[in-house]
Structures are given as C-alpha cells and as structure tokens.
Design an enzyme around this catalytic site. Structure first.
Site, mmCIF file in Angstrom:
data_model
loop_
_atom_site.group_PDB
_atom_site.id
_atom_site.type_symbol
_atom_site.label_atom_id
_atom_site.label_comp_id
_atom_site.label_asym_id
_atom_site.label_seq_id
_atom_site.Cartn_x
_atom_site.Cartn_y
_atom_site.Cartn_z
ATOM 1 N N ASP A 34 0.813 -1.224 0.000
ATOM 2 C CA ASP A 34 0.000 0.000 0.000
ATOM 3 C C ASP A 34 0.839 1.263 0.000
ATOM 4 O OD1 ASP A 34 -2.392 -1.253 0.188
ATOM 5 O OD2 ASP A 34 -2.474 -1.195 2.372
ATOM 6 N N LYS A 56 -0.898 3.778 -5.167
ATOM 7 C CA LYS A 56 -0.219 5.004 -5.603
ATOM 8 C C LYS A 56 -1.111 6.180 -5.283
ATOM 9 C CE LYS A 56 2.604 3.237 -9.303
ATOM 10 N NZ LYS A 56 2.075 2.505 -10.453
ATOM 11 N N MET A 171 -7.135 8.485 10.224
ATOM 12 C CA MET A 171 -7.743 9.034 8.998
ATOM 13 C C MET A 171 -8.634 10.235 9.290
ATOM 14 S SD MET A 171 -8.628 5.595 6.858
ATOM 15 C CE MET A 171 -9.129 4.541 8.192
HETATM 16 N N1 SAH Z 1 -3.306 -0.283 9.509
HETATM 17 C C1 SAH Z 1 -2.773 1.012 9.872
HETATM 18 C C2 SAH Z 1 -3.805 2.113 9.757
HETATM 19 C C3 SAH Z 1 -4.291 2.354 8.378
HETATM 20 S S1 SAH Z 1 -5.454 3.650 8.280
HETATM 21 C C4 SAH Z 1 -2.210 0.930 11.289
HETATM 22 O O1 SAH Z 1 -2.454 -0.041 11.992
HETATM 23 O O2 SAH Z 1 -1.465 1.833 11.665
HETATM 24 C C5 SAH Z 1 -4.459 4.987 7.748
HETATM 25 C C6 SAH Z 1 -4.277 5.985 8.882
HETATM 26 O O3 SAH Z 1 -3.338 5.511 9.809
HETATM 27 C C7 SAH Z 1 -3.730 7.314 8.461
HETATM 28 O O4 SAH Z 1 -4.746 8.138 7.934
HETATM 29 C C8 SAH Z 1 -3.208 7.854 9.765
HETATM 30 O O5 SAH Z 1 -4.261 8.331 10.559
HETATM 31 C C9 SAH Z 1 -2.684 6.607 10.410
HETATM 32 N N2 SAH Z 1 -1.241 6.424 10.222
HETATM 33 C C10 SAH Z 1 -0.619 5.436 9.569
HETATM 34 N N3 SAH Z 1 0.714 5.580 9.639
HETATM 35 C C11 SAH Z 1 0.937 6.681 10.373
HETATM 36 C C12 SAH Z 1 2.106 7.346 10.830
HETATM 37 N N4 SAH Z 1 3.329 6.907 10.520
HETATM 38 N N5 SAH Z 1 1.961 8.454 11.592
HETATM 39 C C13 SAH Z 1 0.739 8.912 11.918
HETATM 40 N N6 SAH Z 1 -0.394 8.326 11.512
HETATM 41 C C14 SAH Z 1 -0.303 7.226 10.759
#
Ligand code: SAH
Length: 501
Positions: A34, A56, A171
């Site tokens: 992703d 992308k 998100m």
């Molecule tokens: N499966 C992922 C979440 C996916 S949803 C997990 O467990 O972390 C996507 C959201 O995750 C983004 O919109 C943001 O809110 C958050 N996110 C993912 N990576 C991040 C990061 N490095 N720093 C801050 N927020 C992050």
C-alpha cells in the site's frame, strides 16, 4: 500451493518490522503493498521480487478494494508459493485485513496473519506519549474519522467524552475541527490536550500539540500533515514536546557513495535524524585494466604486503579476486595492512585479520609507523589496491621511506550530476554535513564549484571522520566544526548527538 500472508509493516520505521514480517518480505516471490508502507521498508524487498504497488497516492491509479481482492486471488491461482500482502501498521486495524481474509477463505486459499505495530500506539510513543498512564489514562480508544459519505461517523460522543482515557483518531486530518467541536459539545473541556501526530516513527515525524479548543477552526487545513493521527487526552502533557531520539528533527547530509551510505544512514536514522543522501561519486571497477588486474591477482606471492586504505579498496579487491576465479586464499603468501577501523571491519567481513594497523588513521602515520615497526627487509614490493584517481600520498610516502610500492588502480570514480537548485535546496535545509573521507570532501567541493555554490559550505557545519578528512576540509579554508574522536561511524554519530542532541 500458494499462501497469502497478510502482513503488518508497522508505522514506518523499518526497525519496527517484526522478525516474521522481515523474513516474509525478504523471501516472498510477490509483494503487494500500500501507499502507507514506508519507502525504507520497500527498499528492503529484494530486487528480484515481483512488486505490486496498489496504493499510488497521487498517481491516477489507486486500486479499489474489490480490485485488490481479485488481484490476490489471481496471483494465488498463478501458483507463486509465497505472496505477501503488506500493509502499513497492523493489517487488522483500519486496513481491510478482515475483508481480504474472508475473500481468501472463500476462495480456499491458505493464508496467515502477521500482526504489525499499529501507528496509533507507535507514533505517540515516538513523542514520549504513553497511551495509558497510571492515574492519568485508564483506556485508549482507536477510532476512524473516515466514512464513505465524508461526514463524521455517528459516534456516541457523550460516551467518548465520558471515557476520560486517550482517544486516537485514524484518517482524521479533514475532520479535526468537527471532532474537536463534537467532543466539546459532548462535555469535554476545551482545555483538554490534543495533538496532531504526523508521519510518526519516520525522520519526518512532527507533533502539533495544543488544546481541543484550539483545534476547532473549520478553515484550518491539516492535509499537508498526512498520514497523521489526532490524539486527545491528558497523556499528551507527558510529552513536553520531547522525543527519546536525540537527533529527531535534524537533517544530516551523507556524502558517502550510495552503496556505502547505508551504515551511516541507518545509524543516523535510528537516532531520529533524517539522512539526506548526497553521494558525489559513483564507483565502478576499472574495466580498462581488467586483464592487468587478473594477472596481478594471480601472482600475489610476488608481494610482501598488501595495503588496504579504504573499505572501497577492500570491496573492489575481493570482487576482482572472485571474478578471476580466486578467493581469499590467494592472499595467503602476503601480509595485510589496514589504514583504519572501517577498512579493518571490511577486511574482517572477508575473513581476513590485518597484520598491521597504524595508531593514527592517516597516510603519514601509516607510512611512518609501518617503516618503524615492520622490521622485515622490504625485499618484496608492496601492493596498494586503490582508486584510479586517488591522491597518491601514501604511495609517495612509502617510496620516500624506501619501500617499493605498486599501485593497482582497481576502480574509478565518476562524478554524479545534480541540478544547481537541488544542491542548493539540500544544503540549505540541512543542519550538518558529514564527510567520511578526504576524497568525499574533494568531490563535494568540485561539485559545488561547478555551480559557484561553495559558499554554502561556509554556513553549514561540517562533521568529519578523522584528521585526514579534517585536513581536506581545511585545505579549502573551511573549518570542520566536529571531528569524530575515532574514525568510526558510531563515533561520528555519537559526536553529532553530543553537539545537536
Ligand atoms: N493499519 C494502519 C492504519 C491504516 S489507516 C495501522 O495499523 O497503523 C491509515 C491511517 O493511519 C492514516 O490516515 C493515519 O491516521 C494513520 N497512520 C498510519 N501511519 C501513520 C504514521 N506513521 N503516523 C501517523 N499516523 C499514521
């Protein structure tokens, strides 16, 4: 029989990959990943692996979930045995992991779930924010602010306001004002600490800590912070804006050749810095004298000593040896000298323990101490594998001291082209520049001279590895601000932490 692995890549820092995730991404035939998977993790996937980037972001094409489901089934039916479906964070946290699992189940395809560290816990942690804390927060709640309609999801805001623990919205960058407003209307104090945690666990991470009341302006646009979490709760006070990584937020230029940059890059990044790679030269083996090299290598018994003065020389020497159908045993008639600890480490990686290393790591000490300490008559010549363009200090010094010295120009270096603007922007944005060898300094200055940009070096502090490199910096009328006490990467990074941390 295919197995599809639903793997969590963690929040960004490659060091937060689980061992299982690492094992799988380095051994899979196919990886489907992703947009959220950090580029530093994608780099760990071997170049022979078939890669599908299904997210992308800015490109026209980001695959819809049903297309991704269909792709997984199609790939599994083609017969690859290991297929990794790699997702940011944890595959079962706001990531359609459950849906993909169901699709695989229904199609009768074997699968395995590999959890990852979710961003909601890791990103606050990198800013010293514990999501629970005795007497401050007894719970943490992970929520998504995203909905199909674009409206705020219909949560029971009163219940959330009453919980009193930590709320973590995924998100939510487009909904920050609505979330804050809803919580205040539901009874949360406007003075409750709230924070936007952006790109957590990556060198670009940032924390915007305020109160809930200060996040209610619907005109304020936070989209530039994505991916980001909106975190609400008293635990944010514990951060005091700090992070346990001493170089967090610092940008450090690495001028080593690309294939050599990784150890310094990793050391800087694990302390929280952002490493800006600015290689000035590209090394390649000296094809012009291929036959001559092979002859030299098959007659190593002619030489009393082989002198290695850089890890590059070691690397190209052994590559040439292998190409000539030989191995380390070809060196057995010779004794081996190494200029410094990094060269020694490169030799040791080849199974060679050097017989001689000077107490100071520069050409003068090398030549002087060698002549003083190595009493054997120099009846046989010395072999000095080096770059075709290297400055010949050592060969001259050895010859002056009465040693017969033959250079073997194993590799050449060619300059890398940059646009002036690219160089200016990189230098202007950095906090420090590092140089690990005098040739790196000479090449950098040559590069900048082409664009009349050398003045930029007067404003940028320079950190060097060892006296010889410091000398190279001084030869241009500049003063290195920092000289690593030992000529090693850990010593250089340690000195930077002392200075900047
Ligand atoms: N499966 C992922 C979440 C996916 S949803 C997990 O467990 O972390 C996507 C959201 O995750 C983004 O919109 C943001 O809110 C958050 N996110 C993912 N990576 C991040 C990061 N490095 N720093 C801050 N927020 C992050």
């Amino acid at each position: 029989m295919s197995t599809v692995y639903l793997v969590g890549a963690g929040p960004g820092d490659p060091k937060l990959l689980t061992r299982r995730a690492y094992e799988l991404i380095t051994s899979a035939e196919i990886v489907v990943y992703d947009a959220l998977v950090s580029p530093r993790i994608v780099e760990l996937i071997p170049p022979t692996t078939r890669l599908y980037n299904v997210g992308k972001r800015y490109g026209a094409h980001s695959m819809k979930q049903p297309e991704i489901n269909a792709l997984l089934i199609e790939l599994a039916s083609e017969g690859a045995s290991k297929i990794v479906r790699l997702k940011g964070g944890d595959p079962f946290v706001f990531a359609h992991g459950g849906e993909e699992m169901n699709v695989l189940r229904e199609a009768g395809i074997r699968y395995e779930i590999v959890p990852g560290i979710t961003a909601g816990l890791a990103a606050p942690a990198y800013f010293d924010i514990p999501v629970t804390h005795r007497a401050v927060s007894r719970s943490f709640t992970c929520l998504t602010a995203h909905s199909e309609s674009g409206e705020l999801p219909a949560f029971d805001w009163q219940a959330l306001a009453k919980l009193g623990g930590t709320l973590i919205f995924y998100m939510g960058v487009r909904q920050i004002a609505s979330i804050s407003q809803a919580l205040i209307e539901a009874g949360c104090s406007a003075a409750t600490p709230a924070a936007l945690v952006s790109r957590g666990t990556t060198p670009q991470q940032s924390l915007l800590a305020r109160t809930l009341g200060e996040f209610t302006d619907p005109e304020e646009d936070f989209t530039a912070y994505t991916p980001a979490l909106f975190v609400i709760g008293e635990v944010i006070r514990l951060s005091e804006g700090r992070t346990s990584r001493p170089l967090a937020g610092k940008k450090v230029i690495v001028t080593r050749a690309r294939h050599q940059a990784s150890s310094l890059q990793e050391a800087l990044e694990s302390e929280g810095a952002e490493a800006l790679l600015l290689p000035t030269i590209e090394l390649s083996s000296n094809e012009a004298i291929k036959a001559e090299v092979a002859t030299h290598l098959s007659q190593l018994a002619r030489y009393g000593w082989v002198f290695f003065t850089s890890p590059n020389a070691v690397e190209f020497f052994f590559a040439a040896l292998h190409r000539a159908g030989l191995d380390a045993r070809a060196l057995s008639p010779c004794r081996i000298a190494s200029l410094g600890p990094m060269t020694t480490a490169a030799l040791e990686a080849q199974g060679i323990k050097p017989d001689f290393m000077p107490s100071e790591y520069h050409a003068k000490a090398f030549a002087r101490e060698f002549v003083e300490q190595v009493s054997a008559p120099h009846d046989k010549p010395l072999l000095l594998p080096a770059s075709a363009l290297a400055h010949d200090d050592l060969a001259h010094l050895l010859q002056e001291a009465g040693c017969r010295c033959e250079r073997l120009p194993l590799y050449t270096n060619s300059p890398i082209h940059y646009e002036a603007e690219e160089l200016r922007a990189t230098l202007a944005s950095a906090d420090y520049l590092t140089a690990c060898s005098s040739s790196a300094v000479h090449h950098l200055v040559e590069l900048l001279e082409q664009y009349q940009l050398t003045d930029l070096l007067r404003e940028l502090p320079i950190a060097v590895l060892g006296e010889q490199t410091a000398g190279a910096v001084r030869s241009y009328g500049l003063d290195p601000q920092l000289i690593a006490p030992q000529a090693t990467i850990p010593s250089l990074v340690g000195a930077l932490i002392e200075r900047l941390g």
